[in-house]
Design an enzyme around this catalytic site. Structure first.
Site, PDB file in Angstrom:
ATOM      1  N   ALA A 161       0.782  -1.312  -0.101  1.00 50.00           N
ATOM      2  CA  ALA A 161       0.076   0.037  -0.212  1.00 50.00           C
ATOM      3  C   ALA A 161       0.847   1.337   0.083  1.00 50.00           C
ATOM      4  CB  ALA A 161      -0.950   0.021   1.234  1.00 50.00           C
ATOM      5  N   GLY A 201      -4.556 -13.788  10.862  1.00 52.69           N
ATOM      6  CA  GLY A 201      -5.164 -14.807  10.251  1.00 52.69           C
ATOM      7  C   GLY A 201      -5.654 -14.341   8.707  1.00 52.69           C
ATOM      8  N   ILE A 202      -5.492 -12.832   8.385  1.00 48.80           N
ATOM      9  CA  ILE A 202      -5.901 -12.453   7.177  1.00 48.80           C
ATOM     10  C   ILE A 202      -4.577 -12.347   6.026  1.00 48.80           C
ATOM     11  CG2 ILE A 202      -7.041 -10.224   5.900  1.00 48.80           C
ATOM     12  CD1 ILE A 202      -8.419  -9.940   8.700  1.00 48.80           C
ATOM     13  N   GLY A 262      -2.196  -2.191   5.705  1.00 48.24           N
ATOM     14  CA  GLY A 262      -2.090  -2.510   7.024  1.00 48.24           C
ATOM     15  C   GLY A 262      -3.173  -3.376   7.790  1.00 48.24           C
ATOM     16  N   ARG A 268      13.351 -23.277  -7.460  1.00 48.46           N
ATOM     17  CA  ARG A 268      14.545 -23.003  -7.694  1.00 48.46           C
ATOM     18  C   ARG A 268      15.109 -21.826  -7.846  1.00 48.46           C
ATOM     19  NH1 ARG A 268      12.195 -26.400 -11.764  1.00 48.46           N
ATOM     20  NH2 ARG A 268      11.323 -24.650 -12.819  1.00 48.46           N
ATOM     21  N   ASP A 271       1.296  -4.079  12.776  1.00 41.94           N
ATOM     22  CA  ASP A 271       1.166  -3.063  11.412  1.00 41.94           C
ATOM     23  C   ASP A 271      -0.209  -2.493  11.335  1.00 41.94           C
ATOM     24  OD1 ASP A 271       2.123  -2.065   9.165  1.00 41.94           O
ATOM     25  OD2 ASP A 271       1.699  -3.711   7.828  1.00 41.94           O
TER      26      ASP A 271
END
Length: 392
Positions: A145, A254-255, A314, A232, A279
């Site tokens: 963002a 959890g998001i 955030g 790789r 955050d």
């Protein structure tokens, strides 16, 4: 003693050990004793905070937060920083780094000056430890963002101004090591005592190792804003997960990160190299559309995105919920989840000699919680800044 406070707990998570039916004696803002109640003598005039049916924990330490309840701490406004600090103390955080990020240089300096001043002026809630510089020295490819208009290559001359204006309150800096001029910039940050973190980076595995040799020791919101793993080309993530000398912060809502990925992080990094962060930008707000730091954001069901819908912006997370999620979504024992929000971040930002655990001689940063990490009281340096123990 007039400056003595006795805090009783049904259980104390130090978090190195668990003490049943323990007490903490606080004198002049510091921990004078921790242990069983029958093992300590204290003044008959001591004040008592009775949390005998609750759990005592070290206060949480959030190394990356911007906003809460409509306040933008990164703006440098003292009122906004105070507002965020109050939210933090009500949700268990006793120490924080304010994230100041990608913006025009003068606006960046405005935020830095504001946090610098708040370190001394905010004394009635969570303690402002200093600044987390998150941008503008990041990759436009992994900008998240952040406004691409203001992302730019690292500059030693800009760093000189930042260090001067921050009065050495710059604690942590997020940098993408692959961008032009980053390696010398990282070396200079390390030389000046700033912890350097990789984040918002599209670095290859080798570029990440080069950054680590220059001074990177931490990772900002692991999995988010970084080059993905490929078998790789392991990229940033491959280096973070396989290097024991790297710590990593995690937005455990959890998001941002699926619980299975959080479990993988626990298995690769262990309990002592993970740092929980919020955050947060829109913590403590109801669903709605918000204007924040020049961005149009939409918050819906706890998920905050740019209005365009192209990126998460955030979070709306509080630290007590992050700890709860590690327990309930990942299966981490409470003691270890608390560790990720207390002593681990304290070690990363170099304040573990005075914060991060309930030990004799340390600041009396203590919270009263229950099994679901609901917060009932918060002490910062022995001062009760939040208390709902008596509310039914």
């Amino acid at each position: 003693m007039r400056n003595e406070l006795l805090v009783k707990g049904g259980r104390i998570l130090t978090p190195f050990e668990v003490i049943q039916k323990g007490v903490v004696v606080v004198r002049n803002g510091r921990i004078a004793f921790v242990g069983k109640e029958n093992e300590v003598t204290y003044s008959a005039n001591a004040r008592v905070l009775d949390a005998s049916d609750k759990i005592l924990s070290p206060g949480f330490i959030d190394t990356q937060i911007v906003g809460a309840r409509g306040f933008d701490a990164g703006s440098g406004s003292l009122e906004a920083i105070r507002g965020v600090a109050r939210f933090c103390s009500e949700t268990g955080t006793t120490s924080l780094l304010v994230a100041v990020g990608t913006s025009p240089f003068e606006k960046l300096l405005q935020g830095i000056r504001g946090v610098r001043d708040a370190v001394q002026k905010v004394t009635d809630s969570a303690e402002i430890i200093g600044i987390h510089l998150e941008g503008p020295y990041i990759s436009p490819i992994k900008k998240g963002a952040h406004n691409p208009k203001y992302i730019r290559p690292p500059s030693i001359s800009e760093l000189n101004v930042i260090m001067r204006e921050s009065a050495n309150n710059l604690i942590l800096a997020t940098v993408a090591p692959e961008v032009e001029g980053a390696v010398s910039f990282i070396k200079e940050l390390k030389r000046r005592g700033v912890i350097v973190s990789i984040g918002h980076s599209n670095a290859t595995y080798e570029e990440t190792l080069t950054g680590m040799r220059a001074g990177i020791s931490h990772a900002t919101h692991v999995f988010n804003g970084m080059r993905e793993f490929h078998h790789r080309e392991p990229g940033v993530l491959g280096a973070i997960l396989t290097r024991d000398d790297m710590t990593a912060s995690l937005i455990a809502d959890g998001i941002h990160v699926h619980p299975a990925a959080m479990k993988m992080l626990v298995r690769t990094k262990g309990m002592d190299r993970i740092v929980l962060i919020t955050d947060a930008i829109v913590a403590g707000l109801p669903d709605g559309t918000y204007r924040f730091a020049g961005l149009d954001l939409v918050l819906k069901n706890g998920v905050c995105k740019l209005k365009s819908g192209l990126s998460l912006a955030g979070s709306s997370l509080a630290m007590n919920v992050a700890v709860r999620n590690m327990i309930e979504l990942v299966g981490v024992p409470m003691q270890d989840a608390v560790r990720m929000a207390t002593i681990n971040p304290a070690k990363v930002i170099g304040i573990d000699k005075r914060k991060g655990s309930i030990e004799i001689g340390k600041d009396a940063d203590i919270i009263v919680i229950d099994e679901r990490i609901n917060v009932y009281a918060t002490l910062v340096k022995g001062k009760v800044v939040h208390n709902v123990l008596d509310k039914k």
